[in-house]
Design an enzyme around this catalytic site. Structure first.
Site, PDB file in Angstrom:
ATOM      1  N   ASP A 128       0.875  -1.169   0.000  1.00  0.00           N
ATOM      2  CA  ASP A 128       0.000   0.000   0.000  1.00  0.00           C
ATOM      3  C   ASP A 128       0.923   1.233   0.000  1.00  0.00           C
ATOM      4  O   ASP A 128       2.115   1.121   0.281  1.00  0.00           O
ATOM      5  CB  ASP A 128      -0.858  -0.036   1.275  1.00  0.00           C
ATOM      6  CG  ASP A 128      -1.595   1.265   1.511  1.00  0.00           C
ATOM      7  OD1 ASP A 128      -2.253   1.750   0.568  1.00  0.00           O
ATOM      8  OD2 ASP A 128      -1.508   1.818   2.635  1.00  0.00           O
TER       9      ASP A 128
ATOM     10  N   ASP B 216      -0.300   5.113   0.814  1.00  0.00           N
ATOM     11  CA  ASP B 216      -0.622   6.152   1.799  1.00  0.00           C
ATOM     12  C   ASP B 216      -0.632   5.583   3.213  1.00  0.00           C
ATOM     13  O   ASP B 216      -1.394   4.658   3.517  1.00  0.00           O
ATOM     14  CB  ASP B 216      -1.973   6.789   1.477  1.00  0.00           C
ATOM     15  CG  ASP B 216      -1.935   7.495   0.140  1.00  0.00           C
ATOM     16  OD1 ASP B 216      -1.031   8.320  -0.046  1.00  0.00           O
ATOM     17  OD2 ASP B 216      -2.782   7.196  -0.725  1.00  0.00           O
TER      18      ASP B 216
HETATM   19  C1  XBP Z   1      -5.651   5.941   0.347  1.00  0.00           C
HETATM   20  C2  XBP Z   1      -6.836   6.732   0.028  1.00  0.00           C
HETATM   21  C3  XBP Z   1      -6.721   7.848  -0.917  1.00  0.00           C
HETATM   22  C4  XBP Z   1      -5.890   8.997  -0.405  1.00  0.00           C
HETATM   23  C5  XBP Z   1      -6.083  10.236  -1.233  1.00  0.00           C
HETATM   24  O1  XBP Z   1      -6.059   4.727   0.977  1.00  0.00           O
HETATM   25  O2  XBP Z   1      -7.915   6.471   0.522  1.00  0.00           O
HETATM   26  O3  XBP Z   1      -8.031   8.326  -1.181  1.00  0.00           O
HETATM   27  O4  XBP Z   1      -6.290   9.319   0.912  1.00  0.00           O
HETATM   28  O5  XBP Z   1      -5.780   9.993  -2.577  1.00  0.00           O
HETATM   29  P1  XBP Z   1      -5.114   3.417   0.971  1.00  0.00           P
HETATM   30  P2  XBP Z   1      -6.798  10.443  -3.742  1.00  0.00           P
HETATM   31  O6  XBP Z   1      -3.822   3.801   1.669  1.00  0.00           O
HETATM   32  O7  XBP Z   1      -5.874   2.410   1.792  1.00  0.00           O
HETATM   33  O8  XBP Z   1      -4.910   2.983  -0.443  1.00  0.00           O
HETATM   34  O9  XBP Z   1      -7.270  11.809  -3.389  1.00  0.00           O
HETATM   35  O10 XBP Z   1      -5.957  10.397  -4.992  1.00  0.00           O
HETATM   36  O11 XBP Z   1      -7.918   9.437  -3.729  1.00  0.00           O
HETATM   37 MG    MG Z   2      -2.960   3.134   3.483  1.00  0.00          MG
END
Ligand code: XBP
Ligand code: MG
Length: 253
Positions: A9, A11
């Site tokens: 993953d 973020d």
């Molecule tokens: C990541 C997300 C994304 C980011 C923002 O979740 O939910 O929406 O917060 O990015 P994970 P965008 O780590 O579970 O993949 O604005 O490009 O969606």
């Molecule tokens: Mg995440």
């Protein structure tokens, strides 16, 4: 089953992009568009339960800003999100967010050991490229056999779609892989795709439920900076290396 691939993953797992990247970019986009919606860190913590930036904005409007009306909400939200993505990429270009402890080291060790690498994330593809290119260098984008990102799949996490997509693209069985996640939605997604998961928590996710995780750590650790184990079997390892991952993958979790 031998461990052959690691799927990450982005973020919250590779870097603390939510607080220092996405939240900042959302607020700057709102300001630039003359909207008086400033999200606090506390509010963002709650909004993070909804994955995907556009869905998160819509959730915010529905729950916290019910007075706001727009004739064409889908397009309006899409345009805010487009601006937010360009601001986020600029922040990454400025080096706003470093990788978390142990991430770069583990990538290098995994590559040296011949493990295959991939990414499975909800965020927009441009955001992944910007983070990787600005922390590891542009050439590091080639370290990842597949970068599964954003809405290439119909359902965002916690659905398993993005992990299943990455596994299909790699033509590999889930039981030969290990997923790296930071959140409840993330582990639900990886588990639905049949993957074993290692969790590294952060300030937004340290109270989440991680049922079925192989281990829950504060971060991957470094030789000089041991990880703290929050949940998992006792180990003599003090940082996550390929040996530790092989042992983890062999466990029933
Ligand atoms: C990541 C997300 C994304 C980011 C923002 O979740 O939910 O929406 O917060 O990015 P994970 P965008 O780590 O579970 O993949 O604005 O490009 O969606
Ligand atoms: Mg995440």
């Amino acid at each position: 089953m031998t461990l052959e691939a690691l799927i990450f993953d982005v973020d919250g797992t590779l870097a603390n992009t939510e607080r220092d990247g996405h939240l900042v970019a959302f607020n700057l986009a709102f300001k630039e568009l003359g909207l008086d919606w400033q999200w606090s860190n506390e509010l963002y913590h709650e909004l993070l339960n909804v994955t995907g930036g556009q869905l998160r904005i819509k959730y915010y409007l529905k729950k916290y800003n019910t007075e706001f009306q727009h004739d064409d909400l889908d397009n309006f939200v899409a345009s805010i999100h487009k601006l937010k993505t360009s601001i986020y990429v600029r922040l990454m270009d400025e080096g706003a967010v470093p990788l978390r402890p142990g991430v770069e080291r583990l990538f290098n060790e995994a590559r040296a050991a011949g493990l295959r690498l991939a990414i499975a994330t909800t965020t927009t593809p441009a955001n992944v490229d910007a983070l990787i290119a600005n922390t590891l260098g542009k050439e590091a984008l080639d370290w990842f056999e597949v970068i599964g990102a954003g809405d290439v799949v119909p359902n965002l996490k916690p659905a398993g779609d993005i992990y299943t997509y990455v596994l299909e693209q790699m033509n590999i069985d889930a039981n030969k892989c290990l997923a790296f996640e930071d959140s409840h939605n993330g582990i639900i997604s990886a588990t639905e795709a049949g993957l074993k998961t290692l969790i590294t928590v952060n300030e937004y996710t340290n109270t989440h439920e991680f049922e079925g995780a192989c281990a829950v750590l504060n971060n991957l650790g470094e030789a000089e900076q041991p990880f703290e184990m929050i949940k998992g079997d006792a180990t003599t390892s003090t940082f996550v290396d390929v040996g530790y991952l092989r042992a983890l993958h062999a466990q029933h979790c």
